[in-house]
Design a protein around this motif. Structure first.
Motif, PDB file in Angstrom:
ATOM      1  N   VAL A   1       4.320   1.048   2.192  1.00  0.00           N
ATOM      2  CA  VAL A   1       3.599   0.280   3.204  1.00  0.00           C
ATOM      3  C   VAL A   1       2.187  -0.087   2.774  1.00  0.00           C
ATOM      4  O   VAL A   1       1.512  -0.850   3.482  1.00  0.00           O
ATOM      5  CB  VAL A   1       3.545   1.019   4.558  1.00  0.00           C
TER       6      VAL A   1
ATOM      7  N   ASP B   1      11.519  -1.601   7.348  1.00  0.00           N
ATOM      8  CA  ASP B   1      10.556  -0.898   8.186  1.00  0.00           C
ATOM      9  C   ASP B   1      11.160  -0.456   9.519  1.00  0.00           C
ATOM     10  O   ASP B   1      10.501   0.261  10.281  1.00  0.00           O
ATOM     11  CB  ASP B   1       9.333  -1.777   8.470  1.00  0.00           C
TER      12      ASP B   1
ATOM     13  N   ARG C   1       0.137  -3.417   3.533  1.00  0.00           N
ATOM     14  CA  ARG C   1       0.703  -4.090   4.702  1.00  0.00           C
ATOM     15  C   ARG C   1       0.306  -3.428   6.015  1.00  0.00           C
ATOM     16  O   ARG C   1       0.199  -4.105   7.037  1.00  0.00           O
ATOM     17  CB  ARG C   1       2.229  -4.145   4.607  1.00  0.00           C
ATOM     18  N   PHE C   2       0.121  -2.108   6.005  1.00  0.00           N
ATOM     19  CA  PHE C   2      -0.209  -1.346   7.210  1.00  0.00           C
ATOM     20  C   PHE C   2      -1.649  -0.862   7.135  1.00  0.00           C
ATOM     21  O   PHE C   2      -2.169  -0.556   6.049  1.00  0.00           O
ATOM     22  CB  PHE C   2       0.705  -0.127   7.355  1.00  0.00           C
TER      23      PHE C   2
ATOM     24  N   SER D   1       4.164  -9.144  12.760  1.00  0.00           N
ATOM     25  CA  SER D   1       3.240  -8.029  12.866  1.00  0.00           C
ATOM     26  C   SER D   1       3.417  -7.317  14.196  1.00  0.00           C
ATOM     27  O   SER D   1       3.951  -7.871  15.163  1.00  0.00           O
ATOM     28  CB  SER D   1       1.792  -8.500  12.703  1.00  0.00           C
TER      29      SER D   1
ATOM     30  N   LEU E   1       6.056  -7.422   8.079  1.00  0.00           N
ATOM     31  CA  LEU E   1       7.119  -6.453   8.326  1.00  0.00           C
ATOM     32  C   LEU E   1       8.426  -6.866   7.666  1.00  0.00           C
ATOM     33  O   LEU E   1       8.758  -8.049   7.587  1.00  0.00           O
ATOM     34  CB  LEU E   1       7.315  -6.262   9.826  1.00  0.00           C
TER      35      LEU E   1
ATOM     36  N   MET F   1       0.640  -3.075  11.728  1.00  0.00           N
ATOM     37  CA  MET F   1       1.686  -3.371  10.766  1.00  0.00           C
ATOM     38  C   MET F   1       1.815  -4.877  10.610  1.00  0.00           C
ATOM     39  O   MET F   1       1.965  -5.597  11.597  1.00  0.00           O
ATOM     40  CB  MET F   1       3.021  -2.770  11.217  1.00  0.00           C
TER      41      MET F   1
END
Length: 123
Positions: free
Chosen positions: A64, A90, A67-68, A17, A86, A83
């Motif tokens: 994303v 990315d 995840r983001f 992250s 990952l 984030m």
């Protein structure tokens, strides 16, 4: 006079992250939507996420989503991109952009730009 300064990029392992920050000055921050874009070598710039001026609405690219997380602190004139999980895909230079417009138009057309910060996901 308008300034957007990204920070927080670096090298991280897959599954890790990272938290990016975008510090703004020179405009009325609380009336602007803020977006994150990224550009990888050989690829066009793509919109990653956007947050409305009040922070009440957010938008994420399918790549994303989940995840983001985008957030903003209007008292600090700062937007964040948290984030997680990952992936090597990315890897890119991440830019923030600002405009007094709705997120869909900001993501499509851009606005004021920062200088970018490099994110590299590799083992």
């Amino acid at each position: 006079q308008v300034q957007l300064v990204e920070s927080g990029g670096g090298l991280v392992q897959p599954g890790g992250s990272l938290r990016l920050s975008c510090a703004a000055s020179g405009f009325t921050f609380g009336t602007y939507a803020i977006a994150w874009f990224r550009q990888a070598p050989g690829k066009e710039r793509e919109g990653v996420s956007c947050i409305t001026s009040s922070g009440a609405g957010t938008v994420y690219a399918d790549s994303v989503n989940g995840r983001f997380t985008i957030s903003r602190d209007n008292a600090k004139n700062t937007v964040y991109l948290q984030m997680s999980s990952l992936k090597p895909e990315d890897t890119a230079v991440y830019y923030c952009a600002a405009a007094p417009r709705a997120c869909p138009l900001l993501l499509r057309e851009g606005g004021y730009w920062g200088q970018g910060t490099q994110v590299t996901v590799s083992s």
